[in-house]
Write a protein that holds these residues in place. Structure first.
Motif, PDB file in Angstrom:
ATOM      1  N   ASP A   1       0.821  -1.228   0.000  1.00 56.26           N
ATOM      2  CA  ASP A   1       0.000   0.000   0.000  1.00 56.26           C
ATOM      3  C   ASP A   1       0.845   1.265   0.000  1.00 56.26           C
ATOM      4  N   LYS A   2       1.909   1.229  -0.721  1.00 60.23           N
ATOM      5  CA  LYS A   2       2.809   2.375  -0.628  1.00 60.23           C
ATOM      6  C   LYS A   2       2.252   3.582  -1.380  1.00 60.23           C
ATOM      7  N   VAL A   3       2.350   4.750  -0.753  1.00 59.32           N
ATOM      8  CA  VAL A   3       1.985   5.952  -1.493  1.00 59.32           C
ATOM      9  C   VAL A   3       3.232   6.397  -2.241  1.00 59.32           C
ATOM     10  N   VAL A   4       3.004   6.861  -3.451  1.00 54.88           N
ATOM     11  CA  VAL A   4       4.144   7.313  -4.253  1.00 54.88           C
ATOM     12  C   VAL A   4       4.361   8.791  -3.937  1.00 54.88           C
ATOM     13  N   LYS A   5       5.620   9.160  -3.752  1.00 53.30           N
ATOM     14  CA  LYS A   5       5.912  10.565  -3.454  1.00 53.30           C
ATOM     15  C   LYS A   5       6.637  11.194  -4.638  1.00 53.30           C
ATOM     16  N   LEU A   6       6.322  12.442  -4.866  1.00 50.68           N
ATOM     17  CA  LEU A   6       7.029  13.189  -5.911  1.00 50.68           C
ATOM     18  C   LEU A   6       7.943  14.188  -5.212  1.00 50.68           C
ATOM     19  N   TYR A   7       9.234  13.992  -5.393  1.00 45.51           N
ATOM     20  CA  TYR A   7      10.218  14.863  -4.756  1.00 45.51           C
ATOM     21  C   TYR A   7      10.717  15.900  -5.754  1.00 45.51           C
ATOM     22  N   THR A   8      10.790  17.132  -5.300  1.00 47.88           N
ATOM     23  CA  THR A   8      11.363  18.172  -6.160  1.00 47.88           C
ATOM     24  C   THR A   8      12.305  19.016  -5.318  1.00 47.88           C
TER      25      THR A   8
ATOM     26  N   PHE B   1       7.214   3.284  -7.133  1.00 44.32           N
ATOM     27  CA  PHE B   1       8.496   3.921  -6.849  1.00 44.32           C
ATOM     28  C   PHE B   1       8.274   5.423  -6.694  1.00 44.32           C
ATOM     29  N   ASN B   2       9.027   6.040  -5.794  1.00 44.62           N
ATOM     30  CA  ASN B   2       8.971   7.497  -5.682  1.00 44.62           C
ATOM     31  C   ASN B   2       9.662   8.130  -6.892  1.00 44.62           C
ATOM     32  N   ILE B   3       9.261   9.367  -7.171  1.00 41.49           N
ATOM     33  CA  ILE B   3       9.893  10.081  -8.294  1.00 41.49           C
ATOM     34  C   ILE B   3      10.726  11.227  -7.731  1.00 41.49           C
ATOM     35  N   TYR B   4      11.953  11.331  -8.180  1.00 42.62           N
ATOM     36  CA  TYR B   4      12.789  12.494  -7.858  1.00 42.62           C
ATOM     37  C   TYR B   4      12.944  13.301  -9.139  1.00 42.62           C
ATOM     38  N   ASP B   5      12.347  14.484  -9.155  1.00 50.38           N
ATOM     39  CA  ASP B   5      12.365  15.293 -10.371  1.00 50.38           C
ATOM     40  C   ASP B   5      13.469  16.340 -10.239  1.00 50.38           C
ATOM     41  N   LEU B   6      14.511  16.169 -11.020  1.00 49.60           N
ATOM     42  CA  LEU B   6      15.666  17.068 -10.899  1.00 49.60           C
ATOM     43  C   LEU B   6      15.648  18.083 -12.033  1.00 49.60           C
TER      44      LEU B   6
END
Ligand SMILES: Nc1ncnc2c1ncn2[C@@H]1O[C@H](COP(=O)(O)OP(=O)(O)OP(=O)(O)O)[C@@H](O)[C@H]1O
Length: 548
Positions: free
Chosen positions: A213-220, A309-314
């Motif tokens: 049940d993982k929530v996906v996180k968007l990292y910026t 998977f979490n997203i790291y937006d660079l």
């Protein structure tokens, strides 16, 4: 505490017995020697003394405080208290403290720190709260999120061991980075149990929760590197809960390519042992290319939702030095997708600009191929570009990006899928044939089609709107082709794209000239406008000689 409790019970007994009241308390009931002797099989002297220490302290304070206050100077009393505390501490159980840093020596994230942070969040959400804690709710979340704060004790009892957690954040003067770490204290003698069972359990639980049940996180990262500490931050990154509804089923792209991609991702995830056995970093690189609006960002969202998977937006338009970039990349976590969009857009700088303290492509690739991928597991990196032809060959070299995915203009298959998503058309429609013919003739992105499908008025009306839109595109294409033909026959050697740019620029200049003319006429000055424009251009050039 047990010793103190027995002492109190006996005292109550002594008070309640009328016949014993005449006799002095200790001699009648028991001597201290007897009491300690009776408790000796259960407790050591030290434990008994430790239990009694608070009572002894309270008694001493109560009895002596008026005297101390009146006759002893405060400096002396403070000294005496500190001496007393020092003496008392000899009888309390010694503590041992483990320091769990957020990042290790190489600035690589410490998994125990992340696991501990997640564990303490759940701990304080479910059980007794510390005196101070954070509570936070953003629009997309259903419930408020509770989090620990710095310098606040959080107590956990596990298998009878009392564990004291405390989070620290230290920012050294002149440094932008904040060093965070936990101190975990317990009674001496239990440290092995903490190391061998308590902490591994926390890490295990953390890893399992990552999958369920993982929530996906968007990292910026907003603005420049090293923003100050904020509420919704994990390490050097800000994050939001990512709730993009797109999935592979809803994504309009070549069906074979889609199937290949899903299989590739699933295979990558299932190959932990293989990567380990062959000594290869467990990472995979994808290059997504195609015109704007063909769904590159949507594909990344679908990948993240598929893998959880979490997203790291660079954003590479910020100026990072190689050193900053290294630190930023190393602060990303496992099971994540690192996205570097528009890699061709001047963000990857050539060696000439090194002097401006910005990173270089080779620097970026070295970090990605080196420490970043070897210090983590299940890492995915995605580069996107609208112009594959403009990419540095270093990026296209075989083995650099494992999979190249071309996102193309809308095809009839893609159109049908979008129509099913937006209009719920699940079977054929009479206008599909006409739309198929038009789509073969003109290049339209799925984003443009999606815009058309959002127009209201019912299925038939919307599809007729799409037909009109595509016919208009077809006419424009025919006109552009005609213009090209005329230019060619007039032997004008201009590429059509360049010509359009030139005409646009001319139009802009004419508009500016007209504006200037209007302005000048209002101040009643007799100046030739073209001369004036030339003069102003010259002036601008003098002020900024670097601008051509
Ligand atoms: N292939 C597609 N399938 C489904 N929807 C799409 C697709 N392509 C575009 N869209 C729709 O168009 C919107 C914009 O597309 P998206 O941002 O994914 O394109 P992009 O290729 O990343 O564009 P850019 O290069 O400008 O970033 C999406 O939010 C989505 O609604």
């Amino acid at each position: 505490m047990f010793g103190a409790e027995i002492l109190l019970r006996r005292w109550f007994y002594w008070v309640s017995r009328e016949d014993l009241k005449e006799q002095p308390y200790p001699q009648t009931m028991f001597t201290f020697r007897e009491m300690f002797a009776s408790l000796a099989p259960f407790f050591t002297f030290r434990e008994m003394f430790t239990s009694l220490a608070p009572f002894v302290t309270a008694a001493v304070v109560i009895v002596l405080s008026p005297f101390v206050k009146e006759h002893i100077p405060s400096a002396v009393s403070t000294y005496l208290v500190s001496m007393y505390e020092k003496w008392l501490s000899r009888f309390s159980t010694p503590q041992v403290t483990l320091v769990i840093e957020e990042k290790g020596d190489l600035k690589v994230r410490n998994q125990i720190y992340d696991a501990a942070r997640a564990y303490l969040r759940t701990l304080i959400s479910k059980s007794t709260k510390p005196k101070r804690f954070k509570v936070n709710k953003v629009g997309t979340q259903n419930e408020s999120a509770i989090d620990i704060v710095e310098n606040e004790d959080v107590i956990d009892i596990s298998n009878g061991i009392r564990l004291n957690w405390k989070l620290y954040a230290v920012k050294e003067v002149g440094h932008v980075d904040v060093d965070r770490y936990f101190e975990l204290s317990c009674d001496k003698g239990f440290e092995n149990e903490v190391l061998e069972s308590y902490l591994p359990d926390i890490v295990d639980r953390y890893e399992r929760n990552q999958n369920d049940d993982k929530v996906v996180k968007l990292y910026t990262r907003d603005g420049s590197y090293g923003n100050s500490v904020g509420v919704d931050r994990d390490g050097d990154w800000n994050y939001v809960i990512f709730k993009h509804p797109i999935t592979f089923e809803k994504l309009a792209m070549d069906p074979k390519q889609k199937e290949m991609l899903i299989n590739d991702l699933d295979r990558f995830i299932g190959r932990k042992d293989l990567y380990k056995n062959v000594g290869k970093a467990w990472k995979r690189g994808y290059l997504l290319y195609g015109p704007p609006g063909t769904g590159k960002s949507s594909l990344i969202a679908a990948m993240a939702n598929h893998l959880k998977f979490n997203i790291y937006d660079l954003n590479l338009s910020c100026r990072y030095s190689d050193e900053d970039l290294r630190s930023i990349l190393l602060s990303t976590t496992n099971r994540s997708i690192l996205v570097i969009e528009d890699i061709d857009c001047g963000a990857v700088l050539d060696d000439k600009r090194r002097e401006f303290d910005s990173f270089t492509l080779s620097g970026l690739l070295n970090i990605i191929d080196g420490l970043w991928s070897s210090c983590g597991d299940e890492r995915i990196i995605v580069f996107t570009t609208n112009h594959k032809d403009r990419l540095d060959p270093a990026l296209l070299r075989p083995g650099r990006m494992d999979v190249h995915v071309h996102m193309s203009y809308c095809t009839i298959d893609g159109f049908k899928l979008l129509a099913a998503n937006y209009l719920k058309i699940l079977c054929d429609h009479q206008l599909y044939r006409q739309i198929e013919g038009l789509l073969k003739n003109v290049e339209v992105t799925p984003a443009k089609i999606a815009e058309q499908l959002l127009e209201g008025g019912g299925t038939d009306v919307v599809l007729q709107g799409v037909v009109k839109f595509l016919e208009q595109k077809e006419r424009e294409k025919a006109e552009a082709a005609k213009l090209k033909e005329r230019l060619k026959s007039a032997a004008i050697d201009v590429d059509a794209e360049g010509l359009v740019k030139f005409l646009k620029q001319k139009k802009l200049e004419n508009a500016k000239a007209a504006e200037a003319e209007q302005l000048l006429s209002s101040v009643d000055t007799d100046v030739d406008v073209e001369e004036l424009v030339k003069f102003l251009k010259q002036k601008k050039l003098e002020e900024n000689p670097n601008e051509s």
